[in-house]
Structure formats: C-alpha cells, structure tokens
Write an enzyme that holds these catalytic residues in place. Sequence first.
Site, PDB file in Angstrom:
ATOM      1  N   HIS A  67      32.598 -27.238   4.153  1.00 51.12           N
ATOM      2  CA  HIS A  67      32.604 -28.293   5.166  1.00 51.12           C
ATOM      3  C   HIS A  67      31.270 -29.006   5.199  1.00 51.12           C
ATOM      4  CE1 HIS A  67      31.445 -24.454   7.003  1.00 51.12           C
ATOM      5  NE2 HIS A  67      30.651 -25.128   7.818  1.00 51.12           N
ATOM      6  N   HIS A  74      28.818 -31.240   7.435  1.00 50.14           N
ATOM      7  CA  HIS A  74      28.488 -31.670   8.796  1.00 50.14           C
ATOM      8  C   HIS A  74      27.897 -33.078   8.727  1.00 50.14           C
ATOM      9  CE1 HIS A  74      28.366 -27.555  10.729  1.00 50.14           C
ATOM     10  NE2 HIS A  74      28.153 -27.178   9.482  1.00 50.14           N
TER      11      HIS A  74
HETATM   12  P1  5GP Z   1      28.660 -23.548   9.521  1.00 55.63           P
HETATM   13  O1  5GP Z   1      27.692 -22.766  10.349  1.00 55.63           O
HETATM   14  O2  5GP Z   1      29.651 -22.657   8.803  1.00 55.63           O
HETATM   15  O3  5GP Z   1      27.995 -24.543   8.609  1.00 55.63           O
HETATM   16  O4  5GP Z   1      29.469 -24.446  10.536  1.00 55.63           O
HETATM   17  C1  5GP Z   1      30.675 -24.070  11.127  1.00 55.63           C
HETATM   18  C2  5GP Z   1      30.939 -25.098  12.180  1.00 55.63           C
HETATM   19  O5  5GP Z   1      32.299 -25.022  12.554  1.00 55.63           O
HETATM   20  C3  5GP Z   1      30.111 -24.894  13.452  1.00 55.63           C
HETATM   21  O6  5GP Z   1      29.348 -26.084  13.703  1.00 55.63           O
HETATM   22  C4  5GP Z   1      31.151 -24.639  14.535  1.00 55.63           C
HETATM   23  O7  5GP Z   1      30.831 -25.255  15.758  1.00 55.63           O
HETATM   24  C5  5GP Z   1      32.404 -25.236  13.939  1.00 55.63           C
HETATM   25  N1  5GP Z   1      33.623 -24.566  14.360  1.00 55.63           N
HETATM   26  C6  5GP Z   1      33.852 -23.228  14.376  1.00 55.63           C
HETATM   27  N2  5GP Z   1      35.096 -22.969  14.790  1.00 55.63           N
HETATM   28  C7  5GP Z   1      35.679 -24.168  15.033  1.00 55.63           C
HETATM   29  C8  5GP Z   1      36.981 -24.546  15.501  1.00 55.63           C
HETATM   30  O8  5GP Z   1      37.856 -23.735  15.753  1.00 55.63           O
HETATM   31  N3  5GP Z   1      37.200 -25.884  15.627  1.00 55.63           N
HETATM   32  C9  5GP Z   1      36.269 -26.815  15.339  1.00 55.63           C
HETATM   33  N4  5GP Z   1      36.591 -28.094  15.511  1.00 55.63           N
HETATM   34  N5  5GP Z   1      35.043 -26.487  14.900  1.00 55.63           N
HETATM   35  C10 5GP Z   1      34.742 -25.191  14.756  1.00 55.63           C
END
Ligand code: 5GP
Length: 149
Positions: A100, A102
């Site tokens: 993903h 951001h």
């Molecule tokens: P990472 O730390 O893996 O780069 O980012 C994961 C992101 O996914 C975090 O910013 C978190 O807020 C988001 N996230 C986690 N669970 C969910 C969810 O169920 N729905 C949405 N829309 N975002 C999520």
Amino acid sequence: VSECIFCKIVAGELPSSKVYEDDTLLAFMDINPINEGHTLVIPKEHFVEMADMDEQTGMLLFQATLRLQRAIRDSGVPCEAINLFLADGEAAGQEVPHVHMHIFPRFKGDAFRVHYDWVSKQWPGREQLDATAAGIRNALEVQPGGATA
Ligand code: 5GP
Ligand code: ZN
C-alpha cells in the site's frame, strides 16, 4: 488472501471510504489518518511486498498516486505539501502485509515527524559511496530485466 484486511476491503467484506477504483487498484481513506485526506492506494491483488508485485501493476500504482495527490491538493483539505510513504517490510514499519502507498497532506506545524539522528551520524566518504553504488549497479544488472525495464 482471506484473513488480510485490505483483501477484505477489496472484496467489500469490510467497509471503506473509497476514492478510486479500477480493475487493478483501489484507493480509500486511511482509517487513522496522519492528516485529513490521508489516502491509501493498493493493488487489488494480494502482494505482500514490492518484490511480489509485477512492474505493470507498479506503474499503474504510481500513475494513480500522481493523479490522487493532485486531487487531494485540489480537494480543499489543508495541504501545503504531500508525502508519499510505502513501508516495504516489517522493519520499515509495514503493519498490513498487502502493498500500500500512503499519500498524505502536509502543512507547516502539523504533527508528523520522521525520527532520525541526523546530527551524530557518521557520513560515508566518496570511496564508500562509490563501493555501495557499484554493489547496487551489479545487483541491478543481474535482475531478469537487466538495468533497463
Ligand atoms: P503501514 O503501517 O502498514 O504502512 O500502514 C497501514 C495503514 O493501514 C495504517 O495507516 C492504518 O491506519 C491503516 N489501516 C489499518 N487497518 C485499516 C482498516 O481496516 N481500514 C482502513 N481504511 N485503514 C486501515
Ligand atoms: Zn491482501
């Protein structure tokens, strides 16, 4: 993959606030935004990390990212600047094991910080930089596509 939260969002088994969708990609609002407008762009297919993702999907992901960052700027949310962030691997801060990107608005005085000890860090000399560059060049050349795409 059935237990992946982003796959569940793609499948419509979990709710999300969608911004964009096509055959390959889905973009939706991050549930815990760093700043208002924080958007995630994901491939619909379950790739855990970038190494798993084909380049065509990667190009489409970046194309959508470019379009979305413009739309976020134009949408009216506070946005003086934009950060892109892609955590590839747990040590990089990846929490959801589904690739993903951001995209989040930045503005002066916001609370986002990247912690790093810029001051006491020992910087490499040219020799070290050249050696590291050579190592990466060599690794690039032995990739299936070679140094060019
Ligand atoms: P990472 O730390 O893996 O780069 O980012 C994961 C992101 O996914 C975090 O910013 C978190 O807020 C988001 N996230 C986690 N669970 C969910 C969810 O169920 N729905 C949405 N829309 N975002 C999520
Ligand atoms: Zn997934």
